[in-house]
Design an enzyme around this catalytic site. Structure first.
Site, short mmCIF file in Angstrom:
data_model
loop_
_atom_site.label_atom_id
_atom_site.label_comp_id
_atom_site.label_asym_id
_atom_site.label_seq_id
_atom_site.Cartn_x
_atom_site.Cartn_y
_atom_site.Cartn_z
N LEU A 126 0.94 -1.28 0.00
CA LEU A 126 0.11 -0.02 -0.03
C LEU A 126 0.93 1.31 0.06
O LEU A 126 0.70 2.13 -0.91
CB LEU A 126 -1.01 0.11 1.22
CG LEU A 126 -1.47 1.34 1.68
CD1 LEU A 126 -2.44 1.69 0.35
CD2 LEU A 126 -2.34 1.01 2.87
N ASP A 127 1.73 1.40 1.01
CA ASP A 127 2.43 2.53 1.15
C ASP A 127 3.92 2.21 2.09
O ASP A 127 4.01 2.06 3.14
CB ASP A 127 1.63 3.40 2.34
CG ASP A 127 2.37 4.31 2.90
OD1 ASP A 127 3.45 4.98 2.32
OD2 ASP A 127 2.27 4.92 3.90
N PRO A 128 4.66 1.71 1.03
CA PRO A 128 4.91 1.83 -0.28
C PRO A 128 4.17 0.87 -1.25
O PRO A 128 4.12 -0.24 -0.85
CB PRO A 128 6.42 1.88 -0.57
CG PRO A 128 6.70 0.89 0.46
CD PRO A 128 6.01 0.86 1.67
N ASP A 131 0.60 3.74 -3.19
CA ASP A 131 1.02 5.25 -3.39
C ASP A 131 1.80 5.57 -4.87
O ASP A 131 1.62 6.58 -5.50
CB ASP A 131 1.51 5.87 -2.05
CG ASP A 131 2.83 5.06 -1.79
OD1 ASP A 131 2.97 4.03 -2.36
OD2 ASP A 131 3.57 5.54 -0.88
N CYS A 156 -0.79 9.04 4.19
CA CYS A 156 -1.76 7.63 4.36
C CYS A 156 -1.90 7.27 5.78
O CYS A 156 -0.88 7.36 6.67
CB CYS A 156 -0.67 6.69 3.54
SG CYS A 156 -1.50 4.95 3.43
#
Ligand SMILES: *[C@@H]1O[C@H](CO)[C@@H](O)[C@H](O)[C@H]1NC(C)=O
Ligand SMILES: *[C@@H]1O[C@H](CO)[C@@H](O)[C@H](O)[C@H]1NC(C)=O
Length: 450
Positions: A126-128, A131, A156
């Site tokens: 997700l994050d990283p 994004d 986030c």
């Protein structure tokens, strides 16, 4: 289709959505390897085409033997072990996928990975992960039209859904409390209006601000997440004067965390009265020592906390003291001695701040782009992902990390992601096929021109 053998290292909560995605294809056979066999077995029981094995990540030989027997390795174990996995993968010419940031130790294997002709795909959670996919897409579009990306701001958060944010932090732990609390003392570095800003210690919590997300229903605040300054190069936006990547929490979290920090509850310094072999000790005694109160009487404790945390004129004083009462600070309940203040606090927080059966998490990810077009006109865009846990299904965090990882794995197995070396999703040739499959799963960021 010939059989594809996938080794999955780690059986944490992110693993299940990755496995679920991969076993939809009957040719995929997944070996789930975990330090604790029972954890791997619990996961393997739920999905066809999987087997569970036990594996000690400190045993280099055992890791190498496992890697050698598979076509691809997904490494969901702590990032410090990835370099070891990559080394084994290079030796046996196997591809690798991780959801972690590329560390310097991993990057050292870039040339060797290219020479071996293998793909080591990272930062695809997700994050990283998500994004990057949507930041790079908009940045490439703006550059193609000869515009400039003047500001890039991205926040986030993985949080309890509002109805389950029922504690003073507005937060619950999906994994260890320790990592979450220690991260509050990270140094954040970012570019703001052309200047590099560095924030560390309690200043990080002070720097939290309300964000104009366009969703007034969410009371979010944000603060910087580690070092955002390399993103001028990573995202190819040398023109940007502001580049900030940050973390979201519900309002209230940061003031409360800062007060705990000031009392010393982020400290790992060993304390004799919290040692494993010390005698039982109550929360009010621990707090009296930490705050310098003259007794364990609740009024004395409050006064000492107000002095030590500088809360005398703080508009959040009541909320902070109520939060401490909720933890049990003013009671004579025995603490779980953790050797130091941090681990002692973590033991209680992990008890009180778990997701209970049926409780949902959510993730909120938003990019804000300030664009300057060729003709001098300006445009503000946001790109937003709001995802809630599926009732009776995966938590939002697990899904938004695990599914992109599963998709990248499938693309590599299908020969559709073939770039070699130690890579991350930083260009559309890699990203577009991932975005397409992600959106088929109903996950994607929605862009809006403001
Ligand atoms: C903390 O105080 C500020 C300023 O009065 C207020 O805006 C904010 O809502 C307070 N937060 C909490 C959690 O009470
Ligand atoms: C916070 O981080 C700094 C380094 O930036 C370190 O010196 C300090 O000991 C840390 N404090 C705690 C409580 O962990």
């Amino acid at each position: 289709m010939s059989e594809k053998k996938i080794l999955l290292l780690g059986s944490g909560f992110v693993a299940a959505p990755s496995v679920e995605y991969l076993v939809r294809r009957p040719e995929n056979k997944v070996t789930i390897a975990s330090r604790r066999l029972a954890n791997a077995q619990a996961l393997a029981q739920k999905y066809p085409g999987t087997v569970a094995v036990t594996c000690d990540i400190n045993d280099e030989k055992a890791i190498e033997d496992l890697v050698a027997q598979h076509d691809l390795v997904i490494s969901l174990i702590p990032y410090i072990y990835h370099a070891l996995v990559i080394k084994a993968a290079i030796k046996h010419k196997k591809n690798v996928v991780t959801t972690s940031y590329v560390s310097p130790a991993m990057m050292e294997y870039d040339q060797a990975a290219k020479d071996a002709g293998i793909t080591v795909m990272n930062e695809i959670g997700l994050d990283p992960g998500i994004d990057h996919l949507y930041a790079v897409r908009t940045i490439e579009e703006v550059h193609q039209k000869e515009g400039k990306m003047m500001e890039f701001i991205s926040f986030c958060g993985g949080l309890p859904a509002p109805e389950d944010s029922n504690n003073p932090f507005g937060y619950k732990f999906s994994w260890s409390a320790r990592g979450v609390l220690l991260a509050l003392n990270n140094t954040a570095k970012y570019l703001e209006n052309g200047k590099v800003v560095e924030v560390s210690g309690t200043a990080l919590m002070d720097s939290a601000r309300k964000l104009p997300t366009g969703y007034p229903g969410f009371a979010f605040v944000g603060y910087g997440n580690r070092d955002s300054t390399p993103y001028d190069k990573r995202y190819h936006i040398p023109e940007a004067t502001t580049i900030i990547r940050g973390t979201l929490r519900y309002d209230g979290f940061c003031q409360f965390a800062k007060a705990l920090f000031k009392l010393g509850f982020l400290s790992e310094q060993p304390l004799a009265h919290l040692a494993a072999d010390a005698s039982d000790i109550a929360w009010n005694q621990v707090v009296a020592q930490a705050s310098g109160a003259s007794s364990t009487n609740a009024d004395d404790l409050r006064a000492a906390i107000i002095a030590k945390c500088d809360l005398a004129n703080d508009p959040n004083q009541t909320a902070i003291l109520d939060g401490m009462r909720w933890i049990g600070f003013f009671t004579d309940n025995k603490v779980h001695r953790g050797g130091n203040l941090l681990d002692t606090l973590c033991a209680t927080l992990e008890e009180k701040m778990q997701y209970e059966e049926g409780e949902r998490d959510m993730i909120f990810l938003q990019h804000r782009f300030e664009i300057e077009w060729k003709d001098g006109s300006k445009e503000t865009r946001t790109s937003t992902l709001v995802e809630f846990a599926d009732p009776n299904g995966f938590q939002a965090m697990a899904k938004t990390v695990g599914v992109p990882c599963g998709i990248a794995t499938q693309l590599i197995l299908d020969g559709k992601l073939t770039k070699t070396g130690v890579i991350a999703p930083m260009s559309s040739d890699i990203n577009d096929p991932i975005i397409e499959l992600l959106e088929k799963e109903g996950i994607g960021m929605i862009e809006k021109v403001l």
